[in-house]
Design an enzyme around this catalytic site. Structure first.
Site, PDB file in Angstrom:
ATOM      1  NE  ARG A 199      -1.332   2.471   2.636  1.00  0.00           N
ATOM      2  CZ  ARG A 199      -0.668   3.537   3.039  1.00  0.00           C
ATOM      3  NH1 ARG A 199      -0.473   4.554   2.219  1.00  0.00           N
ATOM      4  NH2 ARG A 199      -0.175   3.597   4.268  1.00  0.00           N
TER       5      ARG A 199
ATOM      6  CG  HIS B 286       2.659   6.527  -2.127  1.00  0.00           C
ATOM      7  ND1 HIS B 286       1.813   7.368  -2.798  1.00  0.00           N
ATOM      8  CD2 HIS B 286       2.077   6.307  -0.906  1.00  0.00           C
ATOM      9  CE1 HIS B 286       0.768   7.656  -2.029  1.00  0.00           C
ATOM     10  NE2 HIS B 286       0.903   7.022  -0.883  1.00  0.00           N
TER      11      HIS B 286
ATOM     12  CB  SER C 105       2.376  11.380   6.663  1.00  0.00           C
ATOM     13  OG  SER C 105       1.218  11.055   7.387  1.00  0.00           O
TER      14      SER C 105
ATOM     15  CG  HIS D 205       2.465   4.643   8.997  1.00  0.00           C
ATOM     16  ND1 HIS D 205       2.236   3.590   8.136  1.00  0.00           N
ATOM     17  CD2 HIS D 205       2.956   5.647   8.227  1.00  0.00           C
ATOM     18  CE1 HIS D 205       2.576   3.947   6.897  1.00  0.00           C
ATOM     19  NE2 HIS D 205       3.020   5.202   6.926  1.00  0.00           N
TER      20      HIS D 205
END
Lengths: 342, 342
Positions: free
Chosen positions: A13, A17, A167, A194
């Site tokens: 996922r 990118h 992120s 994350h």
């Protein structure tokens, strides 16, 4: 129960990118089999920008959304398959379809100060009986206290796990500690973290999060992911093994999968270079990276300067179109300077 | 005084390993100028294995020891030039010569449990009026308490700074914290920390060491160094800037030097791959890396298996010749197995 750390792999996922969403069905099948066999608990498989992401704005994926999810589900014997959902990009219909195809986990992702927009989607995930996660992106962009307020909204909507999402790879270890510890004290949900590796802290931040008590952690083979990539699964597992942290993943299997399968698939090395380091340093969203590089080349300006400007504009995800404007402005400034010099 | 963190760059010394000691004078000059201009405090320039290292056992350097030191000294306007000295490899004569050539810092390096052998060399450094440092390599191989005992020996010989050296990149953040904090409590000398990135903790461990109060920290452009490399200077500076840690280095200058000059000079990418990760995981000395790769290829065995065996044998630096024996044994085992299978 709940004591064993859950590893949520994002190779298929966030890694989308780094391959411009061009994984083939064969690649998805192979990576899923390897990850599943290595003992990973959850395999997230979606367009990099989540359900509905395959579009002219975010880039079309090679395979359809259905084929991506179906291929992962068919090849995962033990792991659950998860999907990412950004309200506004994906819809509840997309989610129902993903669930129909066999996805069991949904992560509903919003900018760190916009948890409100996740209400319907989190409730839909719960209604479908899915393992439903709130995913607070760009967590460095607000204070730990504000982040907790946003997390509480997600908790009130029924999210069973809530993530601190770095992120842009912009959180320091202290930043992670303060956010996770506050979640731990004040949320009744499970907690996840994350990481991105822009400041070279992906694995370290994940370890700090684990020490502060998170229940789930994200990682990907060889760090395959946006920008400088995520915490590399094989590196994280090596450190966890050395520290005696309990998990389900086989070190040698993920080392081999990273080296023999993942790295040869990479179209560009996922690494910390000047540009991705700048992303972490300025705290700009990782998805800006390729756009900034492209615009920099097109307009003959330094991609670093674009990122600094974008950071000053307080950009959040989804504002990649600002980049062209910034690049044009910078090019104009350059021309004016040149004119004066001449 | 002593409050500002001192950055000791090792691009031209530990980085020698990653280029098989083949930096040319021109490259040494260029890197020295860039590092000096960026504000680095100390530039260490020696064969990877220190003074006297250029030999059939450790590999000959392209340039002579004198030329390496002289070139660095000539091109450093503000930074001090340092040398590494492993007693047994280099001698006091080598040190006197280096001092004569303009080196102002000496780091006397021993295995973490063998500080005794540094006595004469540390005393020689002090006698010469040099900034004299004790450098305890492979610090993961003994307990924090034992490491302190060894450090106290170096302190008694007159070392002004003593380093915790994570030669194999095998220390976790907790391991660094326990060692540095013990040094801080019980030594009157300054303290330093030298990281390797095998477990992806190079920058994080350096930050932990800084937070625990070290006075000096090592780093190199793009992490140029043995194994998975050192803490990358530009990444470390970015994190320090974000955390408000005071130092003398210009971020953009080291980012540019790393990207435009250092990376193009690399003969192999300095990165965490399966093998260097294994080095950190097993805690084997970084200088085993190239030897294990070569022996693995030659004898048709997995270099990982060589490293695991070497770790079991409790190898320290300088026992690279064991590798051939191990590779031969593994190849023999493989043949026997194959024989049985047939």
């Amino acid at each position: 129960m709940g004591k064993q750390l859950v590893i949520n792999d994002v190779t298929l996922r966030d890694g989308m990118h780094a391959i411009s969403h061009q994984y083939s069905k064969e690649q998805i099948a192979e990576l899923t089999r390897l990850l599943d066999d290595s003992g990973v608990d959850i395999i997230e498989a979606t367009h990099g920008d989540g359900l509905g992401g395959s579009s002219i704005q975010y880039g079309f994926s090679k395979e359809t959304e259905d084929d991506i999810i179906r291929t992962a589900v068919e090849n995962a014997k033990n792991a659950k398959v998860g999907v990412l959902l950004l309200p506004g990009v994906g819809t509840i219909e997309h989610l129902e379809n993903a669930h129909q195809l066999g996805a069991q986990v949904v992560r509903v992702a919003t900018h760190c100060t916009e948890a409100d927009v996740s209400e319907q989607h989190i409730k839909a995930g719960v209604r479908l009986g899915m393992d439903t996660v709130g995913f607070l992106m760009m967590s460095h962009r607000t204070s730990p206290e504000n982040l907790l307020e946003e997390a509480k909204k997600m908790e009130s909507y029924g999210a069973q796990t809530i993530y601190v999402v770095d992120s842009a790879g912009a959180l320091t270890m202290d930043d992670v500690r303060s956010r996770v510890s506050l979640f731990k004290q004040h949320l009744s949900t499970k907690i996840g973290f994350h990481a991105h590796n822009n400041l070279s802290l992906g694995v370290a931040n994940s370890i700090v999060a684990i020490q502060e008590g998170v229940d789930r952690i994200d990682a990907s083979l060889a760090g395959m992911g946006a920008g400088a990539g995520n915490a590399a699964l094989e590196q994280l597992v090596a450190v966890m093994n050395r520290m005696g942290i309990s998990h389900n993943v086989d070190l040698y299997k993920v080392m081999d999968a990273a080296e023999n399968v993942m790295k040869p698939m990479m179209v560009r090395p996922v690494q910390i270079d000047r540009l991705s380091l700048m992303l972490g340093y300025t705290g700009v969203y990782s998805s800006f990276l390729l756009f900034a590089e492209r615009a920099g080349k097109e307009y003959g300006v330094d991609a670093r300067d674009i990122l600094v400007k974008i950071a000053e504009m307080n950009a959040v995800g989804g504002q990649e179109d600002w980049i062209i404007g910034v690049a044009q402005d910078l090019a104009k400034e350059k021309q004016i300077k040149r004119g004066i010099e001449i």
